[in-house]
Design a protein around this motif. Structure first.
Motif, PDB file in Angstrom:
ATOM      1  N   PRO A   1       0.815  -1.224   0.000  1.00  0.00           N
ATOM      2  CA  PRO A   1       0.000   0.000   0.000  1.00  0.00           C
ATOM      3  C   PRO A   1       0.846   1.270   0.000  1.00  0.00           C
ATOM      4  CG  PRO A   1      -0.889  -1.605   1.541  1.00  0.00           C
ATOM      5  CD  PRO A   1       0.414  -2.158   1.073  1.00  0.00           C
ATOM      6  N   LYS A   2       0.343   2.291  -0.663  1.00  0.00           N
ATOM      7  CA  LYS A   2       1.083   3.533  -0.854  1.00  0.00           C
ATOM      8  C   LYS A   2       1.487   4.184   0.461  1.00  0.00           C
ATOM      9  CE  LYS A   2      -0.173   6.130  -4.256  1.00  0.00           C
ATOM     10  NZ  LYS A   2      -0.899   7.093  -5.160  1.00  0.00           N
TER      11      LYS A   2
ATOM     12  N   PRO B   1       0.465  -8.554   1.077  1.00  0.00           N
ATOM     13  CA  PRO B   1       0.640  -7.094   1.129  1.00  0.00           C
ATOM     14  C   PRO B   1      -0.451  -6.398   1.935  1.00  0.00           C
ATOM     15  CG  PRO B   1      -0.097  -7.820  -1.055  1.00  0.00           C
ATOM     16  CD  PRO B   1       0.281  -9.052  -0.291  1.00  0.00           C
ATOM     17  N   GLU B   2      -1.606  -7.049   2.066  1.00  0.00           N
ATOM     18  CA  GLU B   2      -2.699  -6.466   2.857  1.00  0.00           C
ATOM     19  C   GLU B   2      -2.373  -6.442   4.348  1.00  0.00           C
ATOM     20  OE1 GLU B   2      -3.759 -10.893   2.291  1.00  0.00           O
ATOM     21  OE2 GLU B   2      -2.723  -9.293   1.199  1.00  0.00           O
ATOM     22  N   TYR B   3      -1.327  -7.146   4.761  1.00  0.00           N
ATOM     23  CA  TYR B   3      -0.890  -7.136   6.161  1.00  0.00           C
ATOM     24  C   TYR B   3       0.163  -6.053   6.424  1.00  0.00           C
ATOM     25  CZ  TYR B   3      -2.966 -11.864   6.762  1.00  0.00           C
ATOM     26  OH  TYR B   3      -3.815 -12.948   6.837  1.00  0.00           O
ATOM     27  N   SER B   4       0.446  -5.215   5.462  1.00  0.00           N
ATOM     28  CA  SER B   4       1.598  -4.304   5.543  1.00  0.00           C
ATOM     29  C   SER B   4       1.522  -3.287   6.673  1.00  0.00           C
ATOM     30  CB  SER B   4       1.779  -3.569   4.211  1.00  0.00           C
ATOM     31  OG  SER B   4       2.119  -4.474   3.185  1.00  0.00           O
ATOM     32  N   ALA B   5       0.296  -2.910   7.090  1.00  0.00           N
ATOM     33  CA  ALA B   5       0.105  -1.978   8.205  1.00  0.00           C
ATOM     34  C   ALA B   5       0.847  -0.659   7.960  1.00  0.00           C
ATOM     35  CB  ALA B   5       0.526  -2.630   9.520  1.00  0.00           C
ATOM     36  N   ASP B   6       1.442  -0.088   9.022  1.00  0.00           N
ATOM     37  CA  ASP B   6       2.095   1.214   8.890  1.00  0.00           C
ATOM     38  C   ASP B   6       3.480   1.118   8.262  1.00  0.00           C
ATOM     39  OD1 ASP B   6      -0.046   2.551  10.230  1.00  0.00           O
ATOM     40  OD2 ASP B   6       0.788   1.887  12.151  1.00  0.00           O
TER      41      ASP B   6
END
Length: 395
Positions: free
Chosen positions: A29-30, A217-222
């Motif tokens: 995520p960006k 990638p949906e687990y990337s968090a902050d």
């Protein structure tokens, strides 16, 4: 820039590191930040050089395994946030504060004692702490959401420590069975929710290593912690086969022949133990690298080097500082000082770190991380050397 005396060296392709960071950047995520993991001398690539360029290419923080590794970066003038992922003894808390290095914690008593130490030695700012939750790695970290709450309460009650982050570490994100990874994620998210329910505002949350960042990638968090992938190596064959992110290896291990001889008279034995018997007229090249440099003795009579784009078998046992290779029987044009490649490409041929790891029955992490400080590192950008590290003092 003082030239190293030794004719064995590592070339680190900074353009590859830049490309790898950007490839991961596009995949996550960006809004997610990147913490570049440069522990173990940047997985053998050279921590200071890699850290500087990783920060230039998109990382916003660095991670190391122990306080000493962080101090090395600070001494080199690096000012970005640095987190120690491993356990730091209370006896070293003062040094951490003095160097403005963030620490991991997971015990209430450690936090209380650290508070006393920091209070008695005022620093310019509060000492940043990241709480480590063990959701299935079984290594370091607090195990339950109730335990996490206790640690947070102790930390928030401290006027001289700052709650900067909270993290966990996935143990099987590089494997096709996602059961444990999903369980770990659920346990961690539940603990975060539990903290919020008790009125705490969450700091920076990070859980993904390279494998998890690619597979989940949906687990990337902050923030993600980018380690092996930054160096162009995949955490496992499974992650590579997902074909989601294109990575390019950044490291090439090179040397030069220190001697080339033709075996014309007996005995034809090569190296310790005489495990290799050359033929009459066989040409043997000596290469100045050995197991003290992190080139495994287990590659004796098994490994290979590249010369003029061709593979040459290691002849005999790898010794502490040198190894020998066979150039075959007959006339050879090889000369002292000519280049060989131990890991990497030469012409159209390649010896990959993954190939060497498989031969040794280990993983690519170990193959590169054990390359010793005795080997100079040359950092290349657009094919030109822009920085060099070696044993000699600067000047």
């Amino acid at each position: 820039m003082k030239k190293p005396f030794r004719e064995t060296w590592i070339e680190v392709n900074l353009d590859a590191i830049k490309g790898n960071i950007r490839a991961i950047r596009r995949h996550i995520p960006k809004q997610t930040k990147i913490m570049a993991v440069v522990k173990a001398n940047a997985y053998g690539h050279g921590s200071v050089g890699v850290a500087r360029y990783a920060l230039e290419y998109g990382a916003s923080a660095l991670a190391v395994a122990m306080l000493e590794e962080g101090i090395v970066l600070r001494q080199a003038g690096i000012t970005a946030p640095i987190l120690v992922l491993g356990f730091t003894p209370l006896s070293r808390v003062k040094e951490a504060g003095a160097w403005n290095i963030e620490l991991s914690a997971f015990q209430v008593e450690w936090i209380k004692e650290a508070q006393k130490i920091v209070k008695s030695t005022p620093f310019a700012s509060r000492l940043p702490i990241h709480i480590n939750m063990d959701t299935g790695m079984g290594r370091l970290g607090v195990r339950t959401k109730e335990g996490v709450l206790s640690v947070v309460k102790a930390l928030e009650a401290s006027p001289d420590l700052e709650w900067k982050g909270i993290f966990t570490h996935f143990s099987t994100a590089d494997e096709p069975d996602h059961t444990l990874t999903k369980l770990q994620h659920e346990l961690f998210v539940n603990a975060l929710r539990y903290l919020e329910e008790h009125g705490f505002k969450l700091p920076t949350v990070h859980m993904c290593n390279t494998a998890a960042a690619i597979a989940f990638p949906e687990y990337s968090a902050d923030m993600i912690r980018l380690g092996i992938g930054m160096y162009g190596l995949y955490p496992s064959a499974y992650i590579k086969e997902l074909n989601r992110v294109k990575l390019v290896p950044a490291l090439t291990l090179k040397s030069r022949f220190s001697n080339v001889k033709t075996m014309q008279s007996e005995p034809y034995t090569i190296s310790y133990g005489a495990t290799y018997i050359a033929k009459q007229g066989e040409v043997i090249g000596t290469v100045p690298i050995g197991y003290a440099d992190g080139y495994s003795r287990a590659l004796s009579n098994r490994g290979a080097v590249l010369y003029c784009g061709k593979r040459l078998q290691i002849a005999g046992r790898v010794t502490m500082d040198q190894l020998m290779v066979s150039l075959g029987v007959g006339e050879s044009e090889a000369k002292q000082g000519e280049e060989v490649v131990l890991y990497g490409q030469q012409d159209t041929a390649e010896i990959t770190v993954d190939e060497v790891a498989e031969m040794l029955g280990t993983i690519n992490y170990e193959v590169v991380a054990t390359l010793s400080h005795r080997i100079p590192r040359l950092f290349l950008e657009k094919g030109k050397v822009v920085e060099m590290t070696h044993l000699l003092p600067k000047g």
